[in-house]
Design a protein around this motif. Structure first.
Motif, short mmCIF file in Angstrom:
data_model
loop_
_atom_site.label_atom_id
_atom_site.label_comp_id
_atom_site.label_asym_id
_atom_site.label_seq_id
_atom_site.Cartn_x
_atom_site.Cartn_y
_atom_site.Cartn_z
N GLU A 191 -2.98 4.41 7.63
CA GLU A 191 -3.43 3.03 7.73
C GLU A 191 -4.07 2.60 6.42
N GLU A 192 -3.56 1.50 5.87
CA GLU A 192 -4.03 1.02 4.58
C GLU A 192 -4.66 -0.37 4.75
N LYS A 193 -5.73 -0.60 4.05
CA LYS A 193 -6.36 -1.91 4.00
C LYS A 193 -6.07 -2.49 2.62
N PRO A 194 -5.04 -3.28 2.49
CA PRO A 194 -4.59 -3.69 1.16
C PRO A 194 -5.62 -4.50 0.38
N TRP A 195 -6.54 -5.17 1.07
CA TRP A 195 -7.56 -5.95 0.37
C TRP A 195 -8.56 -5.05 -0.38
N MET A 196 -8.57 -3.76 -0.06
CA MET A 196 -9.45 -2.83 -0.75
C MET A 196 -8.91 -2.45 -2.12
N ARG A 197 -7.61 -2.61 -2.31
CA ARG A 197 -6.94 -2.35 -3.59
C ARG A 197 -7.31 -0.97 -4.15
N ARG A 198 -7.07 0.03 -3.33
CA ARG A 198 -7.31 1.41 -3.76
C ARG A 198 -6.41 1.78 -4.94
N LYS A 199 -6.94 2.47 -5.91
CA LYS A 199 -6.17 2.86 -7.08
C LYS A 199 -4.98 3.73 -6.68
N GLU A 200 -5.20 4.62 -5.73
CA GLU A 200 -4.12 5.52 -5.32
C GLU A 200 -2.97 4.74 -4.69
N PHE A 201 -3.30 3.71 -3.92
CA PHE A 201 -2.25 2.91 -3.30
C PHE A 201 -1.56 2.02 -4.34
N LEU A 202 -2.33 1.44 -5.24
CA LEU A 202 -1.74 0.58 -6.26
C LEU A 202 -0.84 1.37 -7.21
N SER A 203 -1.07 2.66 -7.33
CA SER A 203 -0.18 3.47 -8.16
C SER A 203 1.20 3.60 -7.51
N LEU A 204 1.25 3.46 -6.18
CA LEU A 204 2.53 3.48 -5.47
C LEU A 204 3.18 2.11 -5.47
N ASN A 205 2.37 1.08 -5.32
CA ASN A 205 2.86 -0.29 -5.27
C ASN A 205 1.88 -1.21 -5.99
N PRO A 206 2.13 -1.51 -7.25
CA PRO A 206 1.21 -2.35 -8.02
C PRO A 206 0.98 -3.73 -7.40
N ALA A 207 1.93 -4.21 -6.57
CA ALA A 207 1.74 -5.51 -5.91
C ALA A 207 0.67 -5.43 -4.83
N GLY A 208 0.40 -4.24 -4.32
CA GLY A 208 -0.66 -4.04 -3.35
C GLY A 208 -0.37 -4.50 -1.95
N ASN A 209 0.91 -4.75 -1.62
CA ASN A 209 1.24 -5.23 -0.28
C ASN A 209 1.90 -4.13 0.56
N LEU A 210 1.95 -4.35 1.85
CA LEU A 210 2.52 -3.42 2.82
C LEU A 210 3.81 -3.99 3.40
N PRO A 211 4.67 -3.11 3.97
CA PRO A 211 4.58 -1.65 4.06
C PRO A 211 5.12 -0.96 2.82
#
Length: 230
Positions: free
Chosen positions: A31-51
């Protein structure tokens, strides 16, 4: 097992989960909270959106429609009559049109606003846009539900499945979207009999069970949400 970064109340994420479920494949869910803009998640998707799907070799595949195309090319072509796409180009165009209708049009007019205002903002920090719900946005979204439900009711009343003679991505996109609204108690099913009967068929499928078990902190679903007979 592949890994899906998702949020339980995002229709696009539910769509992907349903598609994998129809093909009998399990997903590891994060479960990801995209508004948190985690660095680890942004490294996968720089746009920061799901899924975001981590596919073979942990290669990220971003976006519901892109993941659906990947799934069709790697799994769907082997499923024959259970394939969520079909062979004919015109039929495929209709599937894509309706998938876009629910995951893009309905999302921008209805689902995104109700989820954000009712479910997300109370738990988001102020610097990320959290705070009190915007009643104007909620009213506008609720007004837009009517047209989408009328259209779904017409499709369900004139076709065996929404895009034609068999279950396709179009049905999963619509069911994912309406399941979010149903969780929030925003649909009066009594006014849309054909849509209700169609949704009941989707709701009763094994792929739907994980969605019916979803719960969001601080916001319980409407009482009939997990009831297969409403």
């Amino acid at each position: 097992m592949l890994t899906l970064f998702h949020h339980p109340l995002f229709a696009s994420c539910r769509f992907v989960r349903l598609a994998f479920g129809e093909y009998g494949e399990e997903l590891a869910l994060i479960e990801e909270k995209p508004w948190m803009r985690r660095k680890e998640f942004l490294s996968l998707n720089p746009a920061g959106n799901l899924p975001v799907l981590l596919a073979e070799g942990d290669v990220p595949i971003v976006g519901a429609s892109v993941i659906a195309e990947y799934l069709d090319e790697t799994r769907g072509v082997l499923k024959r009559d259970k394939r969520l796409f079909v062979e004919g180009s015109m039929e495929r165009a209709e599937i894509r049109r309706l998938t876009d209708w629910y995951l893009v049009k309905a999302e921008s007019e209805v689902t995104r606003h109700l989820v954000r205002e009712r479910a997300l903002k109370p738990h988001m920090p102020a610097e990320a846009g959290g705070g009190s719900p915007d009643s104007t946005a909620i009213r506008a979204a609720r007004a837009n539900i009517r047209q989408h439900m009328k259209y779904t009711n017409w499709l369900a009343g004139t076709r065996p499945w929404l895009a034609g003679s068999r279950l396709t991505y179009a049905d999963l996109a619509a069911a994912a979207t309406l399941s979010v609204l149903d969780y929030l108690g925003e649909i009066d099913w009594r006014e849309h009999v054909a849509a209700r009967e169609w949704y009941t068929r989707l709701k009763s499928r094994p792929s739907f069970r994980p969605l019916l078990a979803d719960r969001v902190r601080g916001l319980s679903p409407v009482s009939h949400y997990a009831d297969l007979d409403f």
